[in-house]
Design a protein around this motif. Sequence first.
Motif, PDB file in Angstrom:
ATOM      1  N   UNK A  95      25.373 -21.120  14.608  1.00  0.00           N
ATOM      2  CA  UNK A  95      26.938 -21.937  15.231  1.00  0.00           C
ATOM      3  C   UNK A  95      26.248 -22.785  16.146  1.00  0.00           C
ATOM      4  N   UNK A  96      26.747 -23.595  17.402  1.00  0.00           N
ATOM      5  CA  UNK A  96      27.020 -24.275  18.110  1.00  0.00           C
ATOM      6  C   UNK A  96      27.037 -23.407  19.133  1.00  0.00           C
ATOM      7  N   UNK A  97      26.709 -23.394  20.529  1.00  0.00           N
ATOM      8  CA  UNK A  97      27.271 -23.537  21.262  1.00  0.00           C
ATOM      9  C   UNK A  97      27.677 -24.410  22.118  1.00  0.00           C
ATOM     10  N   UNK A  98      28.482 -24.212  22.618  1.00  0.00           N
ATOM     11  CA  UNK A  98      28.643 -25.576  23.496  1.00  0.00           C
ATOM     12  C   UNK A  98      28.934 -25.438  24.873  1.00  0.00           C
ATOM     13  N   UNK A  99      28.049 -24.368  25.753  1.00  0.00           N
ATOM     14  CA  UNK A  99      27.358 -24.843  26.853  1.00  0.00           C
ATOM     15  C   UNK A  99      26.536 -23.240  26.769  1.00  0.00           C
ATOM     16  N   UNK A 100      25.036 -23.685  27.562  1.00  0.00           N
ATOM     17  CA  UNK A 100      24.400 -22.814  27.459  1.00  0.00           C
ATOM     18  C   UNK A 100      23.884 -22.868  28.727  1.00  0.00           C
ATOM     19  N   UNK A 101      23.838 -21.894  30.190  1.00  0.00           N
ATOM     20  CA  UNK A 101      22.700 -22.517  31.436  1.00  0.00           C
ATOM     21  C   UNK A 101      21.110 -22.025  31.285  1.00  0.00           C
ATOM     22  N   UNK A 107      22.959 -26.384  20.556  1.00  0.00           N
ATOM     23  CA  UNK A 107      23.597 -26.262  22.577  1.00  0.00           C
ATOM     24  C   UNK A 107      24.183 -27.525  22.802  1.00  0.00           C
ATOM     25  N   UNK A 108      25.749 -27.832  22.720  1.00  0.00           N
ATOM     26  CA  UNK A 108      26.129 -29.091  23.213  1.00  0.00           C
ATOM     27  C   UNK A 108      25.699 -29.965  24.603  1.00  0.00           C
ATOM     28  N   UNK A 109      26.161 -28.522  25.637  1.00  0.00           N
ATOM     29  CA  UNK A 109      25.777 -28.170  27.001  1.00  0.00           C
ATOM     30  C   UNK A 109      24.548 -27.760  27.577  1.00  0.00           C
ATOM     31  N   UNK A 159      11.670 -36.295  26.795  1.00  0.00           N
ATOM     32  CA  UNK A 159      11.519 -35.967  25.853  1.00  0.00           C
ATOM     33  C   UNK A 159      12.392 -34.968  25.593  1.00  0.00           C
ATOM     34  N   UNK A 160      12.597 -32.750  25.947  1.00  0.00           N
ATOM     35  CA  UNK A 160      12.853 -31.635  25.255  1.00  0.00           C
ATOM     36  C   UNK A 160      14.541 -32.506  25.685  1.00  0.00           C
ATOM     37  N   UNK A 161      14.628 -32.497  26.712  1.00  0.00           N
ATOM     38  CA  UNK A 161      15.508 -33.000  27.221  1.00  0.00           C
ATOM     39  C   UNK A 161      17.445 -33.363  26.172  1.00  0.00           C
ATOM     40  N   UNK A 162      16.280 -34.394  25.358  1.00  0.00           N
ATOM     41  CA  UNK A 162      16.773 -35.621  24.421  1.00  0.00           C
ATOM     42  C   UNK A 162      17.591 -35.153  23.461  1.00  0.00           C
ATOM     43  N   UNK A 188      20.594 -31.696  35.235  1.00  0.00           N
ATOM     44  CA  UNK A 188      19.997 -30.996  35.720  1.00  0.00           C
ATOM     45  C   UNK A 188      20.058 -30.853  37.438  1.00  0.00           C
ATOM     46  N   UNK A 189      20.112 -29.296  38.005  1.00  0.00           N
ATOM     47  CA  UNK A 189      20.759 -28.926  39.351  1.00  0.00           C
ATOM     48  C   UNK A 189      20.253 -27.922  39.864  1.00  0.00           C
ATOM     49  N   UNK A 190      19.036 -28.476  40.962  1.00  0.00           N
ATOM     50  CA  UNK A 190      18.300 -27.770  42.084  1.00  0.00           C
ATOM     51  C   UNK A 190      19.218 -26.631  42.921  1.00  0.00           C
ATOM     52  N   UNK A 191      18.878 -25.123  42.929  1.00  0.00           N
ATOM     53  CA  UNK A 191      19.364 -24.163  43.417  1.00  0.00           C
ATOM     54  C   UNK A 191      18.906 -23.792  44.384  1.00  0.00           C
ATOM     55  N   UNK A 192      19.019 -22.632  45.240  1.00  0.00           N
ATOM     56  CA  UNK A 192      18.383 -21.943  46.216  1.00  0.00           C
ATOM     57  C   UNK A 192      17.657 -21.104  45.576  1.00  0.00           C
ATOM     58  N   UNK A 193      16.059 -20.469  45.937  1.00  0.00           N
ATOM     59  CA  UNK A 193      15.830 -19.048  45.408  1.00  0.00           C
ATOM     60  C   UNK A 193      16.886 -18.099  45.718  1.00  0.00           C
TER      61      UNK A 193
END
Length: 129
Positions: free
Chosen positions: A1-7, A65-67, A98-101, A108-113
Motif C-alpha cells: 500500500x502507498x505510504x503518503x509520507x516517508x522521512x 512512497x508519495x512524499x 536518478x533515484x529521486x525520480x 531535500x533538507x540539510x539538518x544540523x548534526x
Amino acid sequence: RAQSMVKLYTDAATNQTHSAAGILVIADQKQYQFKQKITASNNHQAEFEAAILGFEYLSRNFPNAQNVFFHSDSKIVIDSLDKRYSKSFAPELAKLLTLHEKFPLVIDQWIPDKQNTGAHSLALQALKA
C-alpha cells in the motif's frame, strides 16, 4: 500500500581505514534502521554513498512512497542536490538524482548534526562492527 509520507535520514562515519552508512526511515509511525560498511575513501564521498544507499533502501522497501523528506547533515550532498551539480562527485550525484525520480516528490533538507543522531548512531555502530 502507498505510504503518503516517508522521512529518510542518512549519515556516514569515516575513520582512517573504513567508512560506514547509517540509514533511518520513519514511515507509518514506525522506525526502520539499516547500516552497513561502505567503500568510500573520504567523508564527503561516504555521505553521498550513504544517501544513495538510503534511496536504494526506500526503492526496495517503500516503492509506493508519495512524499519523501530526505534529511542529511552533509551540506555538500544537499547543496549538490539543490544545484543539481557537483564538480567532485558528479557520478554519485547523478545516481542520487536518478533515484529521486522514482518518487513523485522528494524534499531535500540539510539538518544540523544534533538532529541526525539516529542515522549517525547507526553509522558509528556499523563502523565499529
